[in-house]
Design a protein around this motif. Structure first.
Motif, PDB file in Angstrom:
ATOM      1  N   ASP A  68       0.924  -1.163   0.209  1.00  0.00           N
ATOM      2  CA  ASP A  68      -0.011   0.066  -0.066  1.00  0.00           C
ATOM      3  C   ASP A  68       0.815   1.264  -0.074  1.00  0.00           C
ATOM      4  OD1 ASP A  68      -2.338  -1.520   0.252  1.00  0.00           O
ATOM      5  OD2 ASP A  68      -2.732  -1.076   2.131  1.00  0.00           O
ATOM      6  N   VAL A  69       0.191   2.285  -0.457  1.00  0.00           N
ATOM      7  CA  VAL A  69       0.917   3.732  -0.313  1.00  0.00           C
ATOM      8  C   VAL A  69       0.075   4.614   0.467  1.00  0.00           C
ATOM      9  CG1 VAL A  69       2.318   3.474  -2.393  1.00  0.00           C
ATOM     10  CG2 VAL A  69       0.001   4.717  -2.559  1.00  0.00           C
ATOM     11  N   PHE A  70       0.363   5.477   1.099  1.00  0.00           N
ATOM     12  CA  PHE A  70      -0.427   6.558   1.882  1.00  0.00           C
ATOM     13  C   PHE A  70       0.397   7.944   1.701  1.00  0.00           C
ATOM     14  CE2 PHE A  70       2.316   4.883   5.190  1.00  0.00           C
ATOM     15  CZ  PHE A  70       2.613   5.766   6.200  1.00  0.00           C
ATOM     16  N   HIS A  71      -0.485   8.953   1.693  1.00  0.00           N
ATOM     17  CA  HIS A  71       0.085  10.320   1.471  1.00  0.00           C
ATOM     18  C   HIS A  71      -0.031  11.030   2.759  1.00  0.00           C
ATOM     19  CE1 HIS A  71      -0.403  14.646  -0.183  1.00  0.00           C
ATOM     20  NE2 HIS A  71       0.535  13.950  -1.035  1.00  0.00           N
ATOM     21  N   THR A  72       1.050  12.089   3.020  1.00  0.00           N
ATOM     22  CA  THR A  72       1.192  13.144   3.855  1.00  0.00           C
ATOM     23  C   THR A  72       1.780  14.217   3.235  1.00  0.00           C
ATOM     24  OG1 THR A  72       3.392  12.444   4.673  1.00  0.00           O
ATOM     25  CG2 THR A  72       1.644  11.197   5.649  1.00  0.00           C
ATOM     26  N   HIS A  73       1.361  15.449   4.052  1.00  0.00           N
ATOM     27  CA  HIS A  73       2.025  16.645   3.578  1.00  0.00           C
ATOM     28  C   HIS A  73       3.269  16.336   3.749  1.00  0.00           C
ATOM     29  CE1 HIS A  73       2.758  18.174   7.594  1.00  0.00           C
ATOM     30  NE2 HIS A  73       1.394  17.862   7.796  1.00  0.00           N
ATOM     31  N   SER A  74       4.615  17.567   3.297  1.00  0.00           N
ATOM     32  CA  SER A  74       5.856  17.265   3.500  1.00  0.00           C
ATOM     33  C   SER A  74       6.487  18.077   4.738  1.00  0.00           C
ATOM     34  CB  SER A  74       6.640  17.427   2.048  1.00  0.00           C
ATOM     35  OG  SER A  74       6.173  18.796   1.611  1.00  0.00           O
ATOM     36  N   GLY A  75       5.511  18.914   5.342  1.00  0.00           N
ATOM     37  CA  GLY A  75       6.111  19.627   6.550  1.00  0.00           C
ATOM     38  C   GLY A  75       7.105  20.778   6.034  1.00  0.00           C
ATOM     39  N   LYS A  76       8.071  20.746   6.560  1.00  0.00           N
ATOM     40  CA  LYS A  76       9.187  21.677   6.485  1.00  0.00           C
ATOM     41  C   LYS A  76      10.046  21.389   5.122  1.00  0.00           C
ATOM     42  CE  LYS A  76       9.544  22.622  11.313  1.00  0.00           C
ATOM     43  NZ  LYS A  76      10.437  22.581  12.329  1.00  0.00           N
ATOM     44  N   LEU A  77       9.851  20.262   4.686  1.00  0.00           N
ATOM     45  CA  LEU A  77      10.396  19.738   3.476  1.00  0.00           C
ATOM     46  C   LEU A  77       9.784  20.471   2.095  1.00  0.00           C
ATOM     47  CD1 LEU A  77      11.047  15.997   4.352  1.00  0.00           C
ATOM     48  CD2 LEU A  77      12.499  17.921   4.666  1.00  0.00           C
ATOM     49  N   ASN A  78      10.672  20.700   1.005  1.00  0.00           N
ATOM     50  CA  ASN A  78      10.267  21.087  -0.067  1.00  0.00           C
ATOM     51  C   ASN A  78       9.800  20.488  -1.047  1.00  0.00           C
ATOM     52  OD1 ASN A  78       9.959  23.392  -1.807  1.00  0.00           O
ATOM     53  ND2 ASN A  78      11.779  23.440  -2.459  1.00  0.00           N
ATOM     54  N   PHE A  79       8.624  19.535  -0.918  1.00  0.00           N
ATOM     55  CA  PHE A  79       8.005  18.659  -1.907  1.00  0.00           C
ATOM     56  C   PHE A  79       6.466  19.137  -1.667  1.00  0.00           C
ATOM     57  CE2 PHE A  79      11.514  16.339  -0.201  1.00  0.00           C
ATOM     58  CZ  PHE A  79      12.223  15.993  -1.441  1.00  0.00           C
ATOM     59  N   PRO A  80       6.188  20.047  -2.855  1.00  0.00           N
ATOM     60  CA  PRO A  80       4.719  20.705  -2.776  1.00  0.00           C
ATOM     61  C   PRO A  80       3.748  19.720  -2.996  1.00  0.00           C
ATOM     62  CG  PRO A  80       6.305  21.308  -5.018  1.00  0.00           C
ATOM     63  CD  PRO A  80       6.991  20.617  -4.101  1.00  0.00           C
ATOM     64  N   LYS A  81       3.991  18.511  -3.533  1.00  0.00           N
ATOM     65  CA  LYS A  81       2.622  17.655  -3.527  1.00  0.00           C
ATOM     66  C   LYS A  81       2.815  16.590  -2.429  1.00  0.00           C
ATOM     67  CE  LYS A  81       1.329  18.789  -8.106  1.00  0.00           C
ATOM     68  NZ  LYS A  81       0.666  18.459  -9.314  1.00  0.00           N
ATOM     69  N   GLY A  82       3.830  16.761  -1.768  1.00  0.00           N
ATOM     70  CA  GLY A  82       3.882  15.892  -0.486  1.00  0.00           C
ATOM     71  C   GLY A  82       4.629  14.701  -0.492  1.00  0.00           C
ATOM     72  N   ILE A  83       4.506  13.987   0.351  1.00  0.00           N
ATOM     73  CA  ILE A  83       5.347  12.553   0.733  1.00  0.00           C
ATOM     74  C   ILE A  83       4.358  11.393   0.586  1.00  0.00           C
ATOM     75  CG2 ILE A  83       6.812  10.983   1.976  1.00  0.00           C
ATOM     76  CD1 ILE A  83       7.426  13.771   3.591  1.00  0.00           C
ATOM     77  N   LEU A  84       4.869  10.491  -0.407  1.00  0.00           N
ATOM     78  CA  LEU A  84       3.849   9.429  -0.507  1.00  0.00           C
ATOM     79  C   LEU A  84       4.893   8.010   0.238  1.00  0.00           C
ATOM     80  CD1 LEU A  84       1.441   8.286  -2.057  1.00  0.00           C
ATOM     81  CD2 LEU A  84       2.857   7.821  -3.933  1.00  0.00           C
TER      82      LEU A  84
END
Length: 157
Positions: A68-84
């Motif tokens: 499975d994969v799940f998505h979160t925002h990237s917080g202080k990191l610079n990934f505009p579409k978040g972290i998968l």
């Protein structure tokens, strides 16, 4: 499309970051807030420990399984579409396998298509803690990702 680069994955400039995750959402714990440990999850956690809290909550709500994969925002990191987060093992420290990695890649490709993602930073999933051979994962990446319209930056340490 695949591009191979060396370096720190959280410094790569892409829209989305892929993290090899466990099914608990653990990313380094209390110690990882103060000491940079090895691994993608630990690098994320060291830079912004709030993402681990969100990952833990998300997996509790989803009841994830391997692949499975799940998505979160990237917080202080610079990934505009978040972290998968790609679940390569259920519990921290477990082995992974090529079949799980392949399912993760299928889910990553679907997420990218559904969310109009153009660029992704991805580690060699399952080759660290999961102990899958790098050469086998690289071949799988070639088979699965090379024909994609998404640019996958495969980051090797």
């Amino acid at each position: 499309m695949l591009e191979y680069i060396n370096g720190n994955i959280i410094e790569v400039q892409t829209e989305l970051l892929i993290n090899a995750s466990n099914g608990k959402g653990w990313m380094g714990g209390v110690l990882g807030r103060f000491i940079l440990l090895n691994g993608v999850a630990e690098s994320i956690h060291y830079r912004d420990h709030t993402i681990e809290r969100l990952a833990k909550k998300t997996v509790r709500d989803m009841k994830v399984k391997c692949g499975d994969v799940f998505h979160t925002h990237s917080g202080k990191l610079n990934f505009p579409k978040g972290i998968l987060h790609a679940v390569t093992m259920l519990k921290p420290g477990q082995k992974s396998n090529l079949s799980i990695i392949e399912t993760c890649l299928d889910n990553i490709l679907k997420f990218c298509k559904d969310n109009n993602i153009n660029s992704v930073a991805i580690p060699l999933l399952g080759t660290g803690t999961g102990r899958v051979k790098e050469s086998k994962v690289l071949k799988l990446y070639n088979d699965k990702l090379s024909s994609s319209k998404v640019i996958f930056y495969v980051v090797q340490l």
